[in-house]
Design an enzyme around this catalytic site. Structure first.
Site, PDB file in Angstrom:
ATOM      1  N   GLU A 128       0.826  -1.209   0.000  1.00 22.79           N
ATOM      2  CA  GLU A 128       0.000   0.000   0.000  1.00 22.79           C
ATOM      3  C   GLU A 128       0.863   1.264   0.000  1.00 22.79           C
ATOM      4  OE1 GLU A 128      -2.918  -0.208  -1.029  1.00 22.79           O
ATOM      5  OE2 GLU A 128      -4.247   0.133   0.662  1.00 22.79           O
ATOM      6  N   THR A 181      -4.872   7.314  -5.499  1.00 23.70           N
ATOM      7  CA  THR A 181      -4.845   7.554  -4.054  1.00 23.70           C
ATOM      8  C   THR A 181      -3.741   8.553  -3.701  1.00 23.70           C
ATOM      9  OG1 THR A 181      -5.714   5.372  -3.608  1.00 23.70           O
ATOM     10  CG2 THR A 181      -4.580   6.431  -1.798  1.00 23.70           C
TER      11      THR A 181
HETATM   12  N1  HSE Z   1      -7.484   5.710   3.881  1.00 25.20           N
HETATM   13  C1  HSE Z   1      -6.996   5.753   2.541  1.00 25.20           C
HETATM   14  C2  HSE Z   1      -7.230   7.134   1.972  1.00 25.20           C
HETATM   15  C3  HSE Z   1      -7.709   4.722   1.721  1.00 25.20           C
HETATM   16  O1  HSE Z   1      -8.359   7.615   2.108  1.00 25.20           O
HETATM   17  O2  HSE Z   1      -6.319   7.727   1.414  1.00 25.20           O
HETATM   18  C4  HSE Z   1      -7.301   4.685   0.273  1.00 25.20           C
HETATM   19  O3  HSE Z   1      -6.290   3.772   0.058  1.00 25.20           O
END
Ligand code: HSE
Length: 309
Positions: A128, A181
């Site tokens: 991630e 993201t």
């Molecule tokens: N919590 C993360 C965000 C989730 O909102 O950036 C997306 O990967």
């Protein structure tokens, strides 16, 4: 075990009131991954279908996560990974999380499960980190553990699996645009006021309580995001319109799924979920944008083994 084929589900992170800490696992949408032992040590991604993604293990979240688990538990043999992507990258329903979680889950099975599923979260988080610029566990945790999860701490990893009422359903609408993201994180302000923080932790705590007590009214009052939603919703076509129509149709809450562009609603029961889905559909239909909509139960299992030998 020499090889394993798994179904790795999509997930919804943040869930309005829990930015970077709350998430749940979806049922109908997911990738299929095949992982097998090979003689040459190391990790090889041999095939990716459904998406154009790098096979280079340093540039692929599955490769990074696989290397992370193997650095803690070196193996005399290697692993070949095949990924069949059904979750679109940049859709907001945990595409990178699925690849990362699937890789570590599969390898752990093939090396005789030295790690608990909770332990695998730290390795999947590294994948991630590659995708978004900063590791977070709110998608990988529900994919690995199933159901709803709360990330109390990322270092050291401390994740709690939460109960939920079986009548709880999710509706996820994916407007087919790509939102990275990394970009959706870069636009966030780094500081918030104490007043907003107080409101937000009140809502998060109340939502967790509502999951335990199955109190749908409290759930609905708590599904609020005063911090991130105002900054990100401008990136999502017709966000306010779709939100209004979902809430009018009886949604318990509505918000951005992860970093978007997908949006989600929660509903009490499948009948309500159908009504809300159809309201969301007509609202986005008006602007003529291509989209997909899914109604889902909360997937309490997470990753499923399709076959192994
Ligand atoms: N919590 C993360 C965000 C989730 O909102 O950036 C997306 O990967």
């Amino acid at each position: 075990m020499e090889e394993i084929k798994i179904f790795v589900p999509a997930s919804v992170a943040n869930v309005s009131c829990g930015f970077d800490v709350l998430g749940f696992c979806l049922e109908p949408i997911g990738d299929v991954m095949g992982i097998r032992k090979i003689k040459t040590p190391g990790v090889k991604i041999s095939k990716i279908t459904g998406q154009k993604l790098p096979l280079d293990i340093k540039k692929n979240v599955a490769g990074v996560a696989a290397q992370a688990i193997l650095s803690e538990c070196p193996s005399s043999f290697g692993f070949e990974i095949e990924i069949h992507k059904n979750i679109k990258a940049g859709s907001g329903i945990g595409s990178s999380a699925a690849s990362a979680a699937g890789a570590v889950y599969g390898i752990n099975q093939l090396i005789g499960k030295p790690f608990s599923t909770h332990d695998l979260i730290q390795f999947a988080m590294e994948g991630e980190g590659l995708a978004s610029g900063s590791p977070h566990a709110d998608n990988v945790a529900p994919v690995l553990l199933g159901g709803f999860t709360l990330v109390r701490s990322m270092s050291p990893v401390d994740v709690i699996k939460l109960p939920f009422p079986t009548e709880l359903k999710a509706i996820v609408l994916h407007p087919k645009i790509e939102l990275k993201t990394m970009h959706a994180r870069e636009i966030l302000k780094k500081n918030i006021s104490l007043k907003k923080a107080v409101t937000q932790w009140g809502n998060l705590a109340a939502f967790i309580s509502a999951l335990y007590t199955e109190d749908f009214d409290l759930m609905s009052r708590s599904l609020v995001d005063e911090i991130v939603e105002p900054m990100r919703s401008i990136l999502i076509p017709e966000f306010e319109e779709v939100k209004k129509s979902a809430m009018r149709a009886g949604a318990l809450g509505f918000g951005i799924s992860g970093s978007g562009p997908s949006v989600f609603s929660l509903a009490n029961g499948i009948q309500n979920a159908n009504v809300i889905a159809s309201a969301m559909r007509s609202s986005i239909d008006k602007i003529g944008i291509d989209f997909e909509i899914h109604i889902s139960t909360i997937n309490n299992q997470g990753i499923k083994i399709i076959s192994s030998k």
